[in-house]
Design a protein around this motif. Structure first.
Motif, short mmCIF file in Angstrom:
data_model
loop_
_atom_site.label_atom_id
_atom_site.label_comp_id
_atom_site.label_asym_id
_atom_site.label_seq_id
_atom_site.Cartn_x
_atom_site.Cartn_y
_atom_site.Cartn_z
N GLN A 217 80.61 156.50 27.70
CA GLN A 217 79.80 156.86 25.44
C GLN A 217 79.46 155.34 25.09
O GLN A 217 78.34 155.75 23.78
N LYS B 137 74.55 163.47 32.31
CA LYS B 137 75.68 163.17 31.79
C LYS B 137 77.00 163.78 31.91
O LYS B 137 76.65 165.20 32.40
N TYR C 80 77.99 157.82 32.97
CA TYR C 80 76.89 158.63 32.91
C TYR C 80 76.43 157.18 34.13
O TYR C 80 76.95 156.35 33.73
#
Lengths: 148, 148
Positions: free
Chosen positions: A130, A21, A101
């Motif tokens: 997220q 991430k 990510y």
């Protein structure tokens, strides 16, 4: 952790790879934008309010650069990640404090006719935040090599 | 010099725009690569010799970022350059000390059916070096607005 390098024979359609991430701060957004994409909606929170983006948003090319950084850590192609190009879309803006990510999936493997030790590998790379919303979708053509 | 902002009614297919020039030093190539694309062929002259690129080459995403910087100075769309995505190819690597510029050409204008004050404008942006070789070709879809 060093990942094992992947050669052409190690790859198959459907294989997928998840990156680490990456936290994208407002400061990083503004620093990139000042150098490469100096527009109000990427450089200044208050000016950004009255724009199409209605608030600070990362340059799409910043999202692309961060995606590349995440790919270098998650897609361990032997001889490196060498791209000929691709199709890129930004379905929604990347915002300050998004944690990004990348999920990469091999869509197609096209052996080279002229170079038997090489193939073109089509990889779809989704850059998610997220909330698992897609901020960027890149379908890219990468070089892969047979172990010699 | 501040260029006059261009609204939808100011644009027509075939219009083209030439940017200023941008000198890409080896230091800039390595700095970008260390942050976003830390692979040997983008980070270290001597390691790059034994790679596919046979020498230091800029990350394609660095060429893309420099292209965006040059577009912000040469394509003065009213309300900014807002892209939904595009198709990108790198026909050849960008090298240390290349001097890049961008030629943008409007290929198509597609008025929005749902938003009468907007259109999607397809623009081809060629990023050329000092020998007029194309280092990047980007065909991108940008938003354009009618003067209200």
């Amino acid at each position: 952790m060093v990942k094992k390098a992947l050669y052409l024979d190690d790859l198959k359609v459907g294989d997928s790879f998840i990156s680490e991430k990456y936290h994208l701060s407002a400061d990083k957004i503004k620093r990139f934008a000042n150098e490469f994409d100096p527009q109000a909606f990427h450089c200044d929170e208050s000016l950004a309010e009255d724009t199409f983006f209605k608030g600070l948003a990362a340059s799409g090319w910043h999202t692309a650069a961060v995606t590349m950084k995440l790919l270098t850590g998650s897609l361990p192609l032997a001889h490196g990640i060498i791209g000929a190009g691709g199709e890129i879309t930004w379905p929604q803006p990347t915002r300050p404090n998004d944690v990004l990510y990348v999920k990469s999936t091999i869509k197609e493997i096209k052996p080279s006719k002229s170079k038997p030790n090489q193939a073109l590998v089509i990889v779809e790379c989704e850059t998610l935040n997220q909330r698992n919303e897609v901020c960027q979708r890149l379908v890219t053509t990468l070089l892969s090599f047979r172990k010699s």
